[in-house]
Design a protein around this motif. Structure first.
Motif, PDB file in Angstrom:
ATOM      1  N   UNK A  89       0.631  -1.153  -0.192  1.00 58.57           N
ATOM      2  CA  UNK A  89      -0.011   0.132  -0.129  1.00 58.57           C
ATOM      3  C   UNK A  89       0.899   1.231   0.067  1.00 58.57           C
ATOM      4  N   UNK A  90       1.834   1.267   0.778  1.00 60.13           N
ATOM      5  CA  UNK A  90       2.713   2.387   0.816  1.00 60.13           C
ATOM      6  C   UNK A  90       3.337   2.760  -0.826  1.00 60.13           C
ATOM      7  N   UNK A  91       3.808   1.630  -1.196  1.00 61.09           N
ATOM      8  CA  UNK A  91       4.442   1.624  -2.268  1.00 61.09           C
ATOM      9  C   UNK A  91       3.681   2.345  -3.482  1.00 61.09           C
ATOM     10  N   UNK A  92       2.392   1.599  -3.512  1.00 64.00           N
ATOM     11  CA  UNK A  92       1.473   1.938  -4.680  1.00 64.00           C
ATOM     12  C   UNK A  92       0.806   3.448  -4.393  1.00 64.00           C
ATOM     13  N   UNK A 131      -1.068   4.154   3.520  1.00 60.49           N
ATOM     14  CA  UNK A 131      -1.431   4.905   2.399  1.00 60.49           C
ATOM     15  C   UNK A 131      -0.974   6.197   2.450  1.00 60.49           C
ATOM     16  N   UNK A 132      -1.096   6.653   4.015  1.00 62.62           N
ATOM     17  CA  UNK A 132      -0.363   8.236   4.211  1.00 62.62           C
ATOM     18  C   UNK A 132       1.030   8.323   4.249  1.00 62.62           C
ATOM     19  N   UNK A 133       1.834   7.233   4.734  1.00 61.08           N
ATOM     20  CA  UNK A 133       3.024   7.101   4.476  1.00 61.08           C
ATOM     21  C   UNK A 133       3.659   7.129   3.254  1.00 61.08           C
ATOM     22  N   UNK A 134       3.114   6.334   2.186  1.00 61.49           N
ATOM     23  CA  UNK A 134       3.226   6.527   0.790  1.00 61.49           C
ATOM     24  C   UNK A 134       3.206   8.071   0.370  1.00 61.49           C
ATOM     25  N   UNK A 135       1.846   8.608   0.480  1.00 62.01           N
ATOM     26  CA  UNK A 135       1.815   9.858  -0.023  1.00 62.01           C
ATOM     27  C   UNK A 135       2.585  10.942   0.652  1.00 62.01           C
ATOM     28  N   UNK A 136       3.197  10.765   1.933  1.00 60.36           N
ATOM     29  CA  UNK A 136       4.273  11.741   2.536  1.00 60.36           C
ATOM     30  C   UNK A 136       5.583  11.587   1.691  1.00 60.36           C
ATOM     31  N   UNK A 150       0.110  18.671  -3.163  1.00 61.64           N
ATOM     32  CA  UNK A 150      -0.773  18.267  -1.921  1.00 61.64           C
ATOM     33  C   UNK A 150      -1.697  17.091  -2.134  1.00 61.64           C
ATOM     34  N   UNK A 151      -1.796  16.150  -1.517  1.00 64.21           N
ATOM     35  CA  UNK A 151      -2.795  14.946  -1.653  1.00 64.21           C
ATOM     36  C   UNK A 151      -3.421  14.660  -0.420  1.00 64.21           C
ATOM     37  N   UNK A 152      -4.753  14.798  -0.522  1.00 69.66           N
ATOM     38  CA  UNK A 152      -5.358  14.416   0.896  1.00 69.66           C
ATOM     39  C   UNK A 152      -6.095  12.914   0.344  1.00 69.66           C
ATOM     40  N   UNK A 153      -6.488  12.213   1.478  1.00 67.53           N
ATOM     41  CA  UNK A 153      -7.292  11.089   1.530  1.00 67.53           C
ATOM     42  C   UNK A 153      -8.606  11.195   1.396  1.00 67.53           C
ATOM     43  N   UNK A 154      -9.290  10.403   0.630  1.00 70.72           N
ATOM     44  CA  UNK A 154     -11.086  10.098   0.807  1.00 70.72           C
ATOM     45  C   UNK A 154     -11.177   8.934   1.131  1.00 70.72           C
ATOM     46  N   UNK A 155     -11.632   8.555   2.172  1.00 70.50           N
ATOM     47  CA  UNK A 155     -11.814   7.205   2.546  1.00 70.50           C
ATOM     48  C   UNK A 155     -13.204   6.810   1.909  1.00 70.50           C
ATOM     49  N   UNK A 156     -13.526   5.896   1.018  1.00 70.16           N
ATOM     50  CA  UNK A 156     -14.676   5.463   0.701  1.00 70.16           C
ATOM     51  C   UNK A 156     -15.327   4.437   1.302  1.00 70.16           C
ATOM     52  N   UNK A 157     -16.582   4.303   1.838  1.00 72.10           N
ATOM     53  CA  UNK A 157     -17.311   2.994   2.339  1.00 72.10           C
ATOM     54  C   UNK A 157     -18.057   2.456   1.268  1.00 72.10           C
ATOM     55  N   UNK A 175      -8.979  12.912  10.523  1.00 76.24           N
ATOM     56  CA  UNK A 175      -8.906  14.217   9.952  1.00 76.24           C
ATOM     57  C   UNK A 175      -7.779  15.127   9.922  1.00 76.24           C
ATOM     58  N   UNK A 176      -7.056  15.063  10.996  1.00 76.96           N
ATOM     59  CA  UNK A 176      -5.899  15.601  11.083  1.00 76.96           C
ATOM     60  C   UNK A 176      -4.781  14.847  10.708  1.00 76.96           C
ATOM     61  N   UNK A 177      -4.883  13.721  10.188  1.00 74.37           N
ATOM     62  CA  UNK A 177      -3.743  12.833   9.781  1.00 74.37           C
ATOM     63  C   UNK A 177      -4.049  12.630   8.060  1.00 74.37           C
ATOM     64  N   UNK A 178      -4.274  13.547   7.351  1.00 74.96           N
ATOM     65  CA  UNK A 178      -4.205  13.386   6.017  1.00 74.96           C
ATOM     66  C   UNK A 178      -5.654  12.995   5.270  1.00 74.96           C
ATOM     67  N   UNK A 179      -6.823  12.764   6.019  1.00 74.86           N
ATOM     68  CA  UNK A 179      -7.823  12.273   5.429  1.00 74.86           C
ATOM     69  C   UNK A 179      -8.735  13.641   5.613  1.00 74.86           C
ATOM     70  N   UNK A 180      -9.312  13.975   4.139  1.00 73.39           N
ATOM     71  CA  UNK A 180      -9.998  15.240   3.959  1.00 73.39           C
ATOM     72  C   UNK A 180     -11.252  15.148   3.825  1.00 73.39           C
ATOM     73  N   UNK A 181     -11.820  13.981   3.562  1.00 74.00           N
ATOM     74  CA  UNK A 181     -13.502  13.552   3.304  1.00 74.00           C
ATOM     75  C   UNK A 181     -13.630  12.173   3.223  1.00 74.00           C
TER      76      UNK A 181
END
Length: 371
Positions: A89-92, A131-136, A150-157, A175-181
């Protein structure tokens, strides 16, 4: 002017790839590099349809073009099979952001469903962290090369499972660790947002941004539910809002349209439409208007004043990029730089960012197009 082999095109002397872009609807599991899938699958002993990157990429595009969202979604079984460990996940995620940088994206939101990445023992939180590690890592690497992203995560259900509230709480907790929506995805028909009204009310109470896949595999009723029950600030695709428009007269290029109440609400409130032209064609979302790229109601919606944005949906499944989608729109509808800039302004205005940062993003886009 022809679109080159990389999907690029020059407009008014400028390469579309060089222009600053905003990506709002971009799935992580739909954007894994075929070569990476092959490498990771080989290491894990996973059998693939093809072991050549070009052939595998073509397989994804062909299988995803069956004309229905359900068939389109089946291709994700392959990419998801190699996305079950933190290392992968980090690599992708890192490679995903690298591809955004090459595409000229300055702000992106990557959406993905943590619940689909747990078969090898990861917890939901561990998956989000990976995922956040890979983005960072990718953001830092880009900055070291003088690139800004800058890239934020959107978590899908996934709507067809019973974890919608759990994923909503996971999103808020990060929300304070990369997830924006938050987003709901998966099969649309039969799964209106009203089924999850309590979860959406919870998110509204938390003042947490929501986008909903709606108006792709189902029509205006799905969009209405996304807005009323889902509290959606944006519409994931939303292309079938055009079904609430009645063309009453055509006179050359002049079109007279009668708005339904829903279409007028979406237009007047400037609710962003996360349109993904190539994907919408593949899934049959635009079947009511035709079977060619130029049949997409993108231009009709734009000319009528809707807040249209350009997106890829799934880079691998559609063999596309944001640059290529813009080039196809230019080729089909004759857009100029001012039009393309408007699409980016719409996306920046709809980004799940504080208003000050959205204003900075608008300025960044304006500077890039002026140059």
């Amino acid at each position: 002017m022809p679109i080159d082999a990389n999907g690029d095109l020059e407009v008014e002397g400028l390469s579309l790839r060089s222009l600053p872009k905003v990506s709002l609807h971009d799935h992580l599991d739909g954007g894994v590099r075929p070569a990476t899938i092959i490498e990771l699958a080989d290491a894990a002993g996973i059998e693939l349809p093809h072991t050549d990157a070009t052939a595998l990429g073509m397989w994804f595009r062909t299988q995803a073009s069956a004309g229905s969202l359900v068939d389109y979604l089946k291709t994700f079984d392959v990419s998801l099979s190699v996305m079950q460990t933190a290392e992968n996940l980090r690599r992708i995620s890192r490679e995903f952001v690298e591809d955004l940088v090459r595409d000229g994206v300055v702000y992106g939101e990557v959406r993905w469903a943590p619940e689909l990445h747990l078969t090898s023992g990861l917890t939901l939180q561990q998956a989000v962290d990976a995922v956040q590690d890979g983005i960072d890592e990718a953001e830092d690497a880009a900055e070291s090369r003088g690139k800004s992203i800058r890239v934020g995560q959107l978590l899908s259900a996934m709507r067809q499972t019973d974890r919608v509230r759990e994923i909503a709480e996971l999103a808020v907790a990060n929300r304070d660790r990369g997830v924006v929506g938050f987003d709901t995805a998966g099969p649309e028909a039969g799964y209106p947002s009203s089924r999850y009204r309590e979860t959406f009310e919870y998110l509204a109470q938390q003042m947490f941004p929501i986008t909903v896949h709606a108006g792709e595999a189902a029509g205006p009723d799905s969009i209405r539910s996304a807005l009323v029950d889902g509290r959606a600030l944006r519409l994931g695709h939303g292309v079938r809002i055009a079904e609430d428009l009645e063309i009453v007269n055509r006179d050359g290029e002049e079109v007279q349209v009668r708005f339904g109440d829903l279409a007028r609400w979406v237009r007047d409130r400037e609710i962003p439409l996360e349109l993904s032209p190539s994907s919408n064609l593949q899934t049959g979302a635009i079947a009511a208007w035709g079977s060619e790229f130029a049949d997409h109601p993108f231009d009709l919606l734009y000319q009528l004043g809707f807040a249209v944005t350009v997106n890829v949906d799934n880079r691998t499944m559609s063999a596309t990029s944001l640059t290529r989608e813009m080039a196809l729109l230019v080729d089909s509808f004759g857009y100029d730089l001012e039009d393309l800039e408007s699409f980016q302004f719409n996306a920046a205005a709809g980004a799940f960012l504080p208003v000050e940062e959205r204003e900075e993003l608008v300025e960044l886009i304006a500077e890039g197009f002026d140059e």
